[in-house]
Enzyme design. Structure first.
Site, PDB file in Angstrom:
ATOM      1  N   GLY A   1       6.810   5.980   7.611  1.00  0.00           N
ATOM      2  CA  GLY A   1       5.935   7.139   7.532  1.00  0.00           C
ATOM      3  C   GLY A   1       5.999   7.960   8.803  1.00  0.00           C
ATOM      4  O   GLY A   1       7.012   7.965   9.502  1.00  0.00           O
ATOM      5  N   SER A   2       4.916   8.635   9.122  1.00  0.00           N
ATOM      6  CA  SER A   2       4.889   9.549  10.254  1.00  0.00           C
ATOM      7  C   SER A   2       4.844   8.791  11.578  1.00  0.00           C
ATOM      8  O   SER A   2       4.444   7.619  11.647  1.00  0.00           O
ATOM      9  CB  SER A   2       3.673  10.470  10.157  1.00  0.00           C
ATOM     10  OG  SER A   2       2.480   9.743  10.377  1.00  0.00           O
TER      11      SER A   2
ATOM     12  N   GLU B   1       9.528  16.869  13.898  1.00  0.00           N
ATOM     13  CA  GLU B   1      10.016  16.803  12.521  1.00  0.00           C
ATOM     14  C   GLU B   1       9.022  17.523  11.612  1.00  0.00           C
ATOM     15  O   GLU B   1       7.835  17.201  11.612  1.00  0.00           O
ATOM     16  CB  GLU B   1      10.164  15.351  12.082  1.00  0.00           C
ATOM     17  CG  GLU B   1      10.714  15.186  10.682  1.00  0.00           C
ATOM     18  CD  GLU B   1      10.749  13.736  10.241  1.00  0.00           C
ATOM     19  OE1 GLU B   1      11.712  13.357   9.566  1.00  0.00           O
ATOM     20  OE2 GLU B   1       9.809  12.989  10.584  1.00  0.00           O
TER      21      GLU B   1
ATOM     22  N   LYS C   1       0.862  -1.177   0.000  1.00  0.00           N
ATOM     23  CA  LYS C   1       0.000   0.000   0.000  1.00  0.00           C
ATOM     24  C   LYS C   1       0.904   1.234   0.000  1.00  0.00           C
ATOM     25  O   LYS C   1       1.476   1.611   1.019  1.00  0.00           O
ATOM     26  CB  LYS C   1      -0.918   0.057   1.220  1.00  0.00           C
ATOM     27  CG  LYS C   1      -2.029   1.109   1.046  1.00  0.00           C
ATOM     28  CD  LYS C   1      -2.618   1.584   2.350  1.00  0.00           C
ATOM     29  CE  LYS C   1      -1.826   2.694   2.974  1.00  0.00           C
ATOM     30  NZ  LYS C   1      -1.802   3.962   2.184  1.00  0.00           N
TER      31      LYS C   1
ATOM     32  N   GLU D   1       9.552   2.553  10.630  1.00  0.00           N
ATOM     33  CA  GLU D   1      10.519   3.646  10.545  1.00  0.00           C
ATOM     34  C   GLU D   1       9.734   4.940  10.503  1.00  0.00           C
ATOM     35  O   GLU D   1       8.902   5.149   9.619  1.00  0.00           O
ATOM     36  CB  GLU D   1      11.403   3.498   9.304  1.00  0.00           C
ATOM     37  CG  GLU D   1      12.327   2.299   9.348  1.00  0.00           C
ATOM     38  CD  GLU D   1      13.294   2.320  10.505  1.00  0.00           C
ATOM     39  OE1 GLU D   1      13.636   3.437  10.981  1.00  0.00           O
ATOM     40  OE2 GLU D   1      13.711   1.243  10.957  1.00  0.00           O
TER      41      GLU D   1
ATOM     42  N   CYS E   1      13.880  11.451   5.695  1.00  0.00           N
ATOM     43  CA  CYS E   1      13.881  11.194   7.136  1.00  0.00           C
ATOM     44  C   CYS E   1      15.269  11.358   7.731  1.00  0.00           C
ATOM     45  O   CYS E   1      15.418  11.465   8.946  1.00  0.00           O
ATOM     46  CB  CYS E   1      13.318   9.814   7.444  1.00  0.00           C
ATOM     47  SG  CYS E   1      14.094   8.475   6.541  1.00  0.00           S
TER      48      CYS E   1
ATOM     49  N   VAL F   1       1.090   7.704  12.741  1.00  0.00           N
ATOM     50  CA  VAL F   1       0.574   6.544  12.015  1.00  0.00           C
ATOM     51  C   VAL F   1       1.400   5.310  12.350  1.00  0.00           C
ATOM     52  O   VAL F   1       0.860   4.208  12.528  1.00  0.00           O
ATOM     53  CB  VAL F   1       0.561   6.805  10.501  1.00  0.00           C
ATOM     54  CG1 VAL F   1       0.112   5.558   9.747  1.00  0.00           C
ATOM     55  CG2 VAL F   1      -0.350   7.977  10.168  1.00  0.00           C
ATOM     56  N   GLY F   2       2.703   5.488  12.461  1.00  0.00           N
ATOM     57  CA  GLY F   2       3.564   4.359  12.779  1.00  0.00           C
ATOM     58  C   GLY F   2       3.210   3.696  14.091  1.00  0.00           C
ATOM     59  O   GLY F   2       3.217   2.463  14.213  1.00  0.00           O
TER      60      GLY F   2
END
Length: 459
Positions: A204-205, A357, A157, A226, A260, A208-209
């Site tokens: 991702g963020s 970030e 995805k 990550e 990142c 969400v992670g």
């Protein structure tokens, strides 16, 4: 049915792709198809999987310029960097094309008596991958290729902002039906993938992670996440200031800071502050936000309007709190989502730029009295993926590297850079679970089994 629409960040009126959005049922069907296909993929054996991954590498190389143009258009990646990403993508497929022949276990002596004691690593089945937009070809590849090499099937995805790149990548890979499936979609598709896969990898963020980790670990399946980092660069008084400024400008402004591993905090030690402030402001001023298709462009657009508003809002609140703009600080005077590379000093304590970030061409300059103070500043973060140290003294640089809380430490080099054959991951909240890339990825996508073989006895 709703659609996933991807737009060109350098020209927001340019619709790059519009595809149906997968929901729970579509993802469940993709997982079921992958589970069926995985049996045949595993049955190909090492030679068959190696040949297939090598062919994928060759197909990507043959379509290199097409993929470069697509990455420039869909995610605003400067063309020179897009060429580097495509070359790395092909190299990763080729690297993992040899992995099916790697040792898949060990033989041990039994504790007592005759027999055979061994370990074997075997694929989990279906790997669910959730990937971001910033490396639309390389990140799906460095997750998918090792998973496939060891015998898993993959359901991917991708980010909605990079759906065209992901679909074309899977098409070029040319693997058997169901072995590599792309499911464009939003949060519903991501949740369905976590609920149905046998192993999950996410980039991702942070927010969400954490939900991905909670969902996968709640099911008891392996998961890695990550989630970026608030990366620091330490510049010592004995550093080559001109070289350090060039490296830092690249790490701040390259690809509009949307890596990142980008530098967002620059810590100048002692007497390095004034000359570094001058040199870095000059270097960033010579790195304007420009058309990503132009060969000389280093800093292209940020990914979208909301990202640009978040960045400019942070700059405005920092200035209102007393910060000074040393370079940039405003939108570029051109159509699209462009921010001039920005350097701020005197950012007030507690401001989000010092704790979060922001994923843009934006950094803060901080003073430190000595190396101890610089390390304390650098480590004062909840998530640190990468750090850089700039000094002519190897002893000082290595001592700093030993004390930095970061997954990757680069000495006299930009913080932004990854070697795909080595483990990749961060410290603290930047990462969860096993490392990505290199041989570490092969272990993540396989489960260890211990097998005891004893004599059957005499007839």
């Amino acid at each position: 049915m709703s659609t996933i629409d991807s737009y060109n960040p350098a020209d927001p009126d340019d619709l790059v792709a519009s595809v149906p959005a997968a929901g729970t049922a579509e993802v469940a069907a993709a997982i079921a198809g992958a589970r069926e296909a995985q049996r045949g993929w595993w049955a190909l054996g090492a030679a068959g999987r190696s040949l297939a991954l090598g062919r994928a590498a060759a197909a990507i190389e043959a379509a290199a310029e097409e993929l470069v143009a697509l990455a420039v258009r869909e995610v605003g990646k400067p063309v020179a960097e897009a060429r580097g990403e495509v070359a790395r993508t092909a190299a990763i497929w080729r690297y993992y094309a040899q992995a099916p022949f790697a040792p898949a276990g060990e033989v041990h002596e039994p504790a007592a008596g005759p027999g055979l004691l061994l370990t074997r690593r075997r694929p989990y089945g279906v790997a669910g991958l959730i990937t971001p937009w910033n490396f639309p070809l390389a990140i799906p590849t460095w997750k998918a290729a090792p998973a496939l090499a060891v015998g898993n099937a993959v359901v991917l995805k991708p980010s909605s902002e990079a759906v065209a790149c992901a679909l074309r990548l899977a098409e070029l890979a040319g693997l058997p039906e169901g072995v590599l499936t792309v499911v464009p979609g939003g949060a519903e598709a991501g949740t369905a993938l976590i609920d149905g896969a046998d192993v999950v990898s996410f980039t991702g963020s942070t927010g969400v992670g954490r939900s991905v980790v909670a969902g996968a670990s709640g099911r008891g399946i392996p998961v890695q996440a990550e989630m970026g980092g608030l990366n620091a660069a330490l510049v010592l008084p004995d550093a080559d200031i001109a070289q350090a400024a060039a490296h830092l400008a690249n790490a701040i402004a390259g690809y509009a800071g949307q890596k990142c591993t980008a530098t967002s905090r620059v810590i100048a030690v002692g007497d390095a502050y004034e000359p570094l402030a001058e040199a870095l402001a000059k270097a960033l001023g010579q790195t304007p936000a420009a058309d990503p298709a132009a060969p000389a462009t280093v800093c292209g657009p940020v990914i979208g309007g909301p990202a640009l508003e978040r960045l400019t809002g942070a700059i405005d609140t920092a200035r209102a709190g007393g910060a000074t703009v040393l370079a940039g600080g405003a939108r570029a005077d051109r159509a699209g989502w462009f921010l001039e590379p920005t350097l701020l000093e005197n950012v007030p304590a507690g401001h989000p730029l010092l704790t979060e970030e922001f994923f843009g061409p934006l950094a803060v300059l901080l003073p430190a009295a000595d190396l101890d103070a610089a390390l304390a500043l650098a480590n004062d973060t909840r998530h640190s993926l990468s750090a850089s140290v700039h000094s002519r003294s190897l002893d000082v640089a290595l001592a700093a590297a030993d004390r930095l809380d970061a997954g990757m430490i680069r000495i006299n080099a930009p913080s932004s850079g990854v070697d795909f054959h080595l483990p990749f991951g961060g410290a603290k909240g930047a990462s969860y679970g096993a490392r990505e890339q290199g041989r570490a990825a092969l272990d993540f996508y396989t489960a260890a089994r211990t097998v005891s073989v004893l004599p059957a006895g005499e007839c």
